[in-house]
Design an enzyme around this catalytic site. Structure first.
Site, PDB file in Angstrom:
ATOM      1  CD  GLU A 288      -3.184   0.500   2.121  1.00 38.18           C
ATOM      2  OE1 GLU A 288      -3.238  -0.293   2.570  1.00 38.18           O
ATOM      3  OE2 GLU A 288      -3.812   1.693   2.664  1.00 38.18           O
ATOM      4  CD  GLU A 291      -2.687   1.089  -4.346  1.00 37.60           C
ATOM      5  OE1 GLU A 291      -2.734   0.263  -3.594  1.00 37.60           O
ATOM      6  OE2 GLU A 291      -3.412   1.152  -5.470  1.00 37.60           O
ATOM      7  CB  CYS A 314      -6.869  -3.166   6.122  1.00 35.65           C
ATOM      8  SG  CYS A 314      -6.305  -1.572   5.826  1.00 35.65           S
ATOM      9  CB  SER A 334      -4.577   1.252  -1.420  1.00 40.23           C
ATOM     10  OG  SER A 334      -3.593  -0.122  -1.447  1.00 40.23           O
ATOM     11  CE  LYS A 373     -10.223  -7.861   8.356  1.00 39.66           C
ATOM     12  NZ  LYS A 373      -9.475  -6.881   8.168  1.00 39.66           N
ATOM     13  CD  GLU A 376     -11.436  -9.173   3.121  1.00 40.04           C
ATOM     14  OE1 GLU A 376     -10.499  -8.050   2.787  1.00 40.04           O
ATOM     15  OE2 GLU A 376     -10.761  -9.653   4.419  1.00 40.04           O
ATOM     16  CD  GLU A 381     -13.775 -10.243  -4.776  1.00 38.44           C
ATOM     17  OE1 GLU A 381     -14.441 -10.748  -4.897  1.00 38.44           O
ATOM     18  OE2 GLU A 381     -13.748  -9.362  -4.344  1.00 38.44           O
ATOM     19  CB  CYS A 521      -9.613  -3.758  14.452  1.00 36.77           C
ATOM     20  SG  CYS A 521      -9.430  -3.302  12.633  1.00 36.77           S
TER      21      CYS A 521
HETATM   22  S1  SF4 Z   1     -13.433  -4.074  13.078  1.00 32.51           S
HETATM   23 FE1  SF4 Z   1     -14.546  -3.069  12.235  1.00 32.51          FE
HETATM   24  S2  SF4 Z   1     -13.205  -1.270  11.409  1.00 32.51           S
HETATM   25 FE2  SF4 Z   1     -11.967  -3.435  11.673  1.00 32.51          FE
HETATM   26  S3  SF4 Z   1     -11.747  -4.284   9.726  1.00 32.51           S
HETATM   27 FE3  SF4 Z   1     -13.663  -5.580  11.371  1.00 32.51          FE
HETATM   28  S4  SF4 Z   1     -15.208  -3.879  10.705  1.00 32.51           S
HETATM   29 FE4  SF4 Z   1     -13.513  -3.118   9.653  1.00 32.51          FE
END
Ligand code: SF4
Ligand code: SF4
Ligand code: SF4
Ligand code: SF4
Ligand code: SF4
Ligand code: SF4
Ligand code: FES
Lengths: 597, 175
Positions: A288, A291, A314, A334, A373, A376, A381, A521
């Site tokens: 990053e 970039e 992220c 990014s 996540k 995600e 992909e 986070c």
């Molecule tokens: S904990 Fe919250 S701020 Fe951290 S990556 Fe997950 S959604 Fe985003």
């Protein structure tokens, strides 16, 4: 200051103080249910709806008793006011209201994910509810789930915290009150499923829900199965914010750092390789940061098409947010994958062959502070079509559950190290866990790479903090080149910044960090419930910076294992192979969105 | 303005008003959202003849708490019909739960159509008109009558009143 008397205690409070807060100052805790505040973080839910906090005002502004009871959370003190928080009349109302709420509740605590952390359960215990005198119709709604969030609205107490979180703090507006009277409930518009709505799976509605109406999607059994399968090698990675919060689930003070104990505990659970997302956070900075410098160079060379500012990418809730709301600006974030995503790619493409195992036989598990996540790692992909790079994502809370199921007490674990080669990390990586951390880590590296000089001061204080301005800005001097940065958490703030970019970036930002969750986070939806105590988030943040300060290496580009993997495998940051494996692309998902506010 | 006389049943009137507020409640606060629903259900139970003295106490307490703690005027006034009928017509409530009687004859579940075997001449017109086919002939013939009298099986009666209206001999009464 005004004078009030609460339960016969005289105190002085600033004007505009609610009875609830005045009582707290006097050391009296009035029970609440719907009221929710993240002190200092600009989040407040005050619908005055549950009526659990009712108190008796025995002397009001006119010197007379108030006719009705008053909700302590939504009533301001006035000069000379006298209040009883537990008079027979107030107590009776509080208990009756609670009995009413329980009369429309499944009361199946034994099977409930929230049991032990549930505010309604705690209230019932505190008030000594032994039976519910009202029997009658109970609300039933269809259960609904995304990959991250599970909804069981039979348990909803209609506190509206989720709605306030989703619409005000995140500006997503996926949840709102529907129906009137008894069938009132919080739901996506037009009876959609949450997965078809504007929801970005940040999970913050889950973090604030007082009961088990909104919970996480539990993947413990998936991981247990993999661990029990002798044909699989199971690799685990742990995100930066987990190590400063996991201890809370084992009775430790918020902000206790349990990195070594956690590594030991994961080994006891049977993971074959205990690695660290911090390692891939360092890798993220290399990609990053490179970039960013690339874009800055183009900008300085007069390139009119270069996308400025660049945004961090992220946080998957943030990624989904711009895919759904700003499809015209997809060139700005990014292209670097999140540290979870990079770790998965490295595990399946580099590490599996290295240990001589087919990628399908390596199961990659992540321990994350995050619900997004979970969604995600299922993005098509981020896999090869048949095997996802990261197979399962567990939260901090799920890891704690797993350990408890397996009779592993974190307190009694020895301190152990992560395994090599995907385990060693720098201080720059651990600060990813707090708002401003990715920015600071990127600046540490980008500055030195760009200027060729050693940073005079490694701590970028201007990036830090969870209680200040909603959007923090600074200009960093890159040896004569002023780099303009902005940092925010909460997607409503990100929306403001995106709208600015749409209007041509009048503030001339170069680099912007966005995290969806309060404080980043460390305040993620997969973390132990903070129940609105922002002090807990603050202590996790302090721990993050302590961990950083204690690291021998504090800049990503100095991580010897990172240097080694570029030498051995990737060549150079943003090179051909890293573009293939460590970068991603974004999709216009605006057709997925109904009206947002 | 509602005029009340001896044909008005107070618990039923309170229930009528409560059903209305249940419809009107916005749902924002729990005393009104859940409380009015529970008041309705308690009144339903009482007017169906299934109420107990405990229910009457719960009704009074709940109505008072809703009035004392609801968020807006609607919820704060919604229990008034309950509270005022409880205050002024307590006896009627007690009759409903203890004697299982509705003196106004409004609570259909609490009333019975009964055929007096001494007055019934056994013409059978009631049975012909009964939609529930619940009237049958007994084997008792009252002195001076030619045919055996009729009887209503209470468990099947839907309280339509057809037999009562069709009996020319005043043999059927409401109890
Ligand atoms: S904990 Fe919250 S701020 Fe951290 S990556 Fe997950 S959604 Fe985003
Ligand atoms: S939400 Fe709370 S009170 Fe309800 S079943 Fe779950 S633990 Fe029990
Ligand atoms: S997960 Fe986040 S975006 Fe989705 S409904 Fe909850 S608060 Fe809203
Ligand atoms: S789902 Fe949870 S947070 Fe939302 S209104 Fe219901 S109880 Fe409150
Ligand atoms: S009292 Fe008012 S605010 Fe509360 S639910 Fe009833 S109508 Fe809504
Ligand atoms: S009231 Fe109606 S249902 Fe009952 S016995 Fe008479 S006719 Fe039959
Ligand atoms: S906490 Fe005050 S009304 Fe809910």
């Amino acid at each position: 200051m005004i004078n009030v008397t609460i339960d016969n205690k005289a105190i002085q409070v600033p004007e505009g103080t609610t009875i609830l807060k005045a009582a707290r100052m006097a050391g009296i805790e009035i029970p609440t249910l719907c009221y929710f505040e993240l002190d200092g973080m600009k989040f407040e839910n005050k619908p005055g709806g549950c009526r659990v906090c009712m108190v008796e005002v025995t002397k009001d502004f006119n010197g007379k008793p108030r006719r009705n009871l008053a909700p302590a959370c939504a009533t301001d003190c006035v000069e000379g006011m006298e209040v009883l928080t537990a008079s027979p009349r107030a107590l009776n109302a509080r208990k009756t209201v609670l009995e009413l709420i329980l009369s429309d509740h499944p009361n199946d605590c034994l099977q409930c994910e929230k049991s032990g952390d549930c505010e309604l359960q705690a209230l019932a215990a505190k008030m000594g509810i032994r039976e519910i005198p009202f029997k009658g119709e109970q609300s039933h709604y269809e259960k609904d789930t995304t990959l991250s969030v599970y909804r069981d609205m039979d348990k909803c107490v209609y506190c509206r915290r989720c709605e306030t979180m989703c619409s005000k703090f995140q500006s997503v507006g996926a949840l709102s009150g529907v129906n009137r009277g008894f069938p009132s409930v919080v739901a996506p518009a037009f009876e959609q499923k949450l997965g078809d709505s504007s929801c970005v799976n940040c999970g913050q509605c889950v973090q604030v829900c007082p009961v088990g109406a909104l919970t996480l999607v539990d993947n413990i059994n998936d991981v247990r199965k993999a661990l029990a399968d002798p044909t699989k090698k199971v690799v685990v990675q742990t995100a930066p914010a987990v190590r400063v919060a996991l201890g809370e689930e084992f009775g430790m003070e918020p902000g206790t750092i349990v990195t070594g104990k956690m590594a030991a505990a994961l080994r006891r659970l049977g993971f074959d390789y205990v690695f660290d997302t911090d390692w891939s956070a360092d890798l993220t900075i290399m990609e990053e940061g490179t970039e960013l410098l690339g874009r800055v160079k183009k900008l300085l060379a007069g390139d009119k098409d270069v996308k400025m500012p660049m945004f961090t990418s992220c946080c998957p809730a943030w990624v989904t947010f711009y895919e759904k709301n700003f499809p015209d600006l997809l060139g700005h974030p990014s292209t670097a994958k999140s540290p979870q995503g990079m770790f998965g790619a490295v595990t399946k493409n580099y590490f599996a062959p290295k240990i001589g195992v087919k990628r399908e036989d390596v199961v990659c598990v992540s321990i994350m502070p995050c619900l997004a996540k979970k969604s995600e790692c299922a993005r098509p992909e981020l896999g090869n079509g048949t095997d996802q790079d990261v197979n399962f994502s567990l939260t901090t809370r799920e890891l704690a559950h797993m350990l408890k199921q397996s009779n592993i007490d974190l307190n009694s674990m020895p301190e152990e190290d992560f395994d090599s080669p995907l385990g060693q990390s720098t201080g720059a990586a651990v600060i990813f866990g707090a708002t401003g951390g990715v920015m600071e880590a990127a600046l540490r590296t980008a500055y030195e790479v760009h200027t060729g000089k050693t940073l005079p001061k490694i701590d970028f204080e201007e990036c830090r903090g969870i209680f200040g301005e909603s959007i923090r800005e600074a200009t960093v001097d890159f040896a004569g080149l002023p780099v303009k940065i902005a940092i925010c958490y909460g997607l409503s703030n990100a929306r403001k910044l995106m709208e600015e970019v749409r209007e041509g970036n009048p503030n001339g930002y170069h680099f912007i960090e966005v995290m969806a969750c309060p404080g980043g986070c460390i305040g993620g939806a997969g973390q132990p419930y903070h129940h609105g105590k922002s002090d807990i988030i603050k202590r996790r943040m302090d721990a993050i910076y302590r961990e950083d300060a204690g690291k021998p290496i504090r800049k990503s580009h100095e991580n010897p294992d990172i240097i080694a993997i570029y030498k051995e495998y990737y060549g150079e940051p943003c090179g051909h192979l890293s573009h293939e494996q460590l970068h991603t692309h974004y999709f216009d998902k605006s057709d997925k969105v109904e009206i947002t506010k | 303005m509602v005029v009340m006389d001896e044909t008005s049943c107070m618990p039923a009137i309170a229930k009528f008003y409560l059903e209305f507020t249940c419809e009107e409640s916005c749902g924002k606060c729990s005393p009104c959202r859940i409380g009015n629903k529970r008041l309705c259900e308690l009144l339903e139970k009482i007017t169906n003849g299934n109420g107990t003295m405990d229910d009457l106490n719960a009704l009074r307490n709940l109505a008072a708490v809703i009035k004392d703690s609801a968020l807006c005027g609607l919820g704060q006034t919604s229990p008034n019909p309950v509270l005022s009928t409880l205050d002024n017509f307590w006896d009627e409530y007690v009759e409903h739960v203890v004697d299982k009687k509705c003196r106004a004859g409004v609570c259909k579940k609490l009333m019975q159509y009964v055929i007096d075997p001494e007055k019934c001449i056994g013409c059978g017109k009631c049975a012909k008109n009964c939609p529930a086919e619940t009237i049958s002939r007994t084997d008792y013939t009252a002195p001076g009558h030619k045919l055996a009298s009729m009887v209503i099986e209470q468990s099947k009666c839907v309280k339509c009143g057809a037999c009562y209206q069709n009996c020319k001999f005043g043999a059927i009464s409401i109890k």
